[in-house]
Design an enzyme around this catalytic site. Structure first.
Site, short mmCIF file in Angstrom:
data_model
loop_
_atom_site.label_atom_id
_atom_site.label_comp_id
_atom_site.label_asym_id
_atom_site.label_seq_id
_atom_site.Cartn_x
_atom_site.Cartn_y
_atom_site.Cartn_z
N SER A 145 1.20 -1.21 -0.07
CA SER A 145 0.40 0.18 -0.28
C SER A 145 0.88 1.94 0.19
CB SER A 145 -1.04 0.09 1.36
OG SER A 145 -1.32 1.22 1.38
N TYR A 158 -1.98 -0.12 10.52
CA TYR A 158 -2.03 -0.83 9.19
C TYR A 158 -1.23 -0.40 8.11
CZ TYR A 158 -3.49 -1.34 3.89
OH TYR A 158 -3.73 -1.28 2.73
N1 LIG Z 1 -8.95 -1.16 -2.19
C1 LIG Z 1 -7.81 -0.20 -1.47
O1 LIG Z 1 -8.08 0.68 -1.50
C2 LIG Z 1 -6.51 -1.09 -1.11
C3 LIG Z 1 -4.91 0.01 -1.76
C4 LIG Z 1 -3.95 -0.37 -0.99
C5 LIG Z 1 -3.56 -1.22 -0.58
N2 LIG Z 1 -4.41 -2.50 -1.19
C6 LIG Z 1 -4.30 -3.97 -0.84
O2 LIG Z 1 -5.06 -4.81 -1.65
C7 LIG Z 1 -5.53 -5.50 -1.24
C8 LIG Z 1 -6.33 -6.19 -1.04
O3 LIG Z 1 -7.65 -5.44 -1.04
P1 LIG Z 1 -8.90 -4.90 -1.51
O4 LIG Z 1 -9.35 -3.84 -1.10
O5 LIG Z 1 -9.50 -5.94 -2.70
O6 LIG Z 1 -9.95 -6.34 -0.22
P2 LIG Z 1 -11.22 -6.93 -0.32
O7 LIG Z 1 -12.17 -6.87 -1.59
O8 LIG Z 1 -11.66 -6.39 1.26
O9 LIG Z 1 -11.00 -8.53 -0.59
C9 LIG Z 1 -9.83 -9.11 0.62
C10 LIG Z 1 -10.02 -10.94 -0.07
O10 LIG Z 1 -8.76 -10.97 1.11
C11 LIG Z 1 -9.79 -11.91 1.06
N3 LIG Z 1 -9.51 -12.54 2.76
C12 LIG Z 1 -8.93 -11.34 3.81
N4 LIG Z 1 -8.74 -12.44 4.51
C13 LIG Z 1 -8.27 -13.57 5.22
C14 LIG Z 1 -8.13 -14.34 5.29
N5 LIG Z 1 -7.23 -14.27 6.44
N6 LIG Z 1 -7.70 -15.37 5.01
C15 LIG Z 1 -7.92 -15.94 3.65
N7 LIG Z 1 -7.91 -14.94 2.83
C16 LIG Z 1 -8.57 -13.56 3.05
C17 LIG Z 1 -11.05 -12.42 1.46
O11 LIG Z 1 -11.78 -13.28 1.21
P3 LIG Z 1 -13.44 -13.55 2.12
O12 LIG Z 1 -13.79 -12.32 1.48
O13 LIG Z 1 -13.73 -15.11 1.69
O14 LIG Z 1 -13.08 -13.20 3.63
C18 LIG Z 1 -10.64 -11.79 -0.13
O15 LIG Z 1 -10.79 -12.73 -0.77
C19 LIG Z 1 -5.31 -5.81 0.42
O16 LIG Z 1 -4.11 -6.10 0.72
C20 LIG Z 1 -4.99 -4.54 0.58
O17 LIG Z 1 -4.66 -4.26 2.11
C21 LIG Z 1 -7.01 -2.22 -0.83
#
Ligand SMILES: NC(=O)c1ccc[n+]([C@@H]2O[C@H](COP(=O)([O-])OP(=O)(O)OC[C@H]3O[C@@H](n4cnc5c(N)ncnc54)[C@H](OP(=O)(O)O)[C@@H]3O)[C@@H](O)[C@H]2O)c1
Length: 247
Positions: A145, A158
């Site tokens: 991030s 975080y």
């Molecule tokens: N969105 C943003 O603005 C943003 C910005 C910077 C970085 N990121 C990073 O990008 C990545 C994805 O983010 P996103 O926004 O796409 O998240 P999201 O929509 O919340 O999706 C998260 C995914 O990770 C899985 N997950 C969470 N906890 C888990 C665990 N304990 N074991 C196995 N699977 C797990 C979830 O599975 P379930 O749904 O089955 O729980 C889901 O498939 C993350 O690392 C986040 O920190 C996001």
């Protein structure tokens, strides 16, 4: 089952950024291993839609599940070329509210965002080294991030986990070369279920980011695909924030 196609495992690929990366790598010719913690039906449906794909459920807080995930991913097609550590969790806590950042918050975030990616890389090391024997180095992409690069983000715990993931990326790039490349994509704000109600951040990106918008999951998938395709790049942290860091 054997495949001549390269194989990519994308953790947390039933939602948001992970699902976009899986779709992108599938359209780039990869056989794909989808994964999530609890969204099993979504994962199975996406696997059917993508064709050359399987879904594996595993809770990344559980080390036995981490080991099983890599074992099943490698067994699916007998090879693993790319590991995308995308699954991650966040907690929104004002940075000045030190009491709210409890030891439990710190350890929950650390387990999923730092320990799990390291353990998956460790378990996948042999299979990823085998990729080099076939002519191209194995590739790891960690989704960190912008919060791990600048003093910003949903909460201090975080941001600290993502800074740790960035540093781990560089350390492993050094120790696993030349057989395995290790890079990271560090997104700014991305429109996913995780950030659906982050109205303040959405306003910042609309008004202050040079690109005047947050990222789509496909923008991040594009950055991942670029790193996967670039056999000379290792140890890079690709900031993908629409230029917000310049302001
Ligand atoms: N969105 C943003 O603005 C943003 C910005 C910077 C970085 N990121 C990073 O990008 C990545 C994805 O983010 P996103 O926004 O796409 O998240 P999201 O929509 O919340 O999706 C998260 C995914 O990770 C899985 N997950 C969470 N906890 C888990 C665990 N304990 N074991 C196995 N699977 C797990 C979830 O599975 P379930 O749904 O089955 O729980 C889901 O498939 C993350 O690392 C986040 O920190 C996001």
């Amino acid at each position: 089952m054997k495949t001549a196609s390269p194989v990519a495992l994308i953790t947390g690929s039933t939602s948001g950024i992970g699902a976009a990366i899986a779709r992108r790598l599938a359209s780039d010719g990869f056989s794909v291993v989808l994964h999530s913690r609890s969204s099993v039906e979504i994962g199975q449906a996406l696997a059917r839609e993508l064709g050359s794909a399987i879904y594996v459920q595993a809770d990344l807080t559980d080390d036995a599940d981490r080991v099983r995930l890599i074992r099943e991913a490698v067994a699916a097609w007998g090879r693993l070329d790319v590991l995308v550590n995308n699954a991650g969790i966040s907690r929104v806590i004002p940075h000045a509210d030190l009491a709210a950042a409890t030891p439990t918050v710190w350890s929950d975030l650390h387990e999923v965002n730092v320990v799990a990616p390291f353990r998956l890389i460790a378990e996948a090391e042999t299979a990823l080294r085998d990729a080099a024997q076939r002519g191209r180095p194995g590739s790891v992409i960690n989704i960190s991030s912008h919060a791990g690069v600048r003093p910003k983000g949903a909460s201090i715990p975080y941001a600290a986990t993502k800074a740790a993931l960035n540093h781990m990326t560089r350390l492993l790039a050094l120790s696993l070369a030349p057989d395995i490349r290790v890079n990271a994509v560090a997104p700014g704000l991305v429109d996913t279920p995780l950030t659906a109600d982050w109205t303040q951040a959405q306003e910042v990106w609309k008004t202050r980011a040079p690109m005047r918008r947050s990222a789509s999951p496909e923008d991040i998938a594009q950055a991942v695909a670029m790193l996967v395709a670039s056999d000379y790049l290792t140890g890079e942290i690709l900031l993908s924030d629409g230029g917000l860091n310049l302001t």
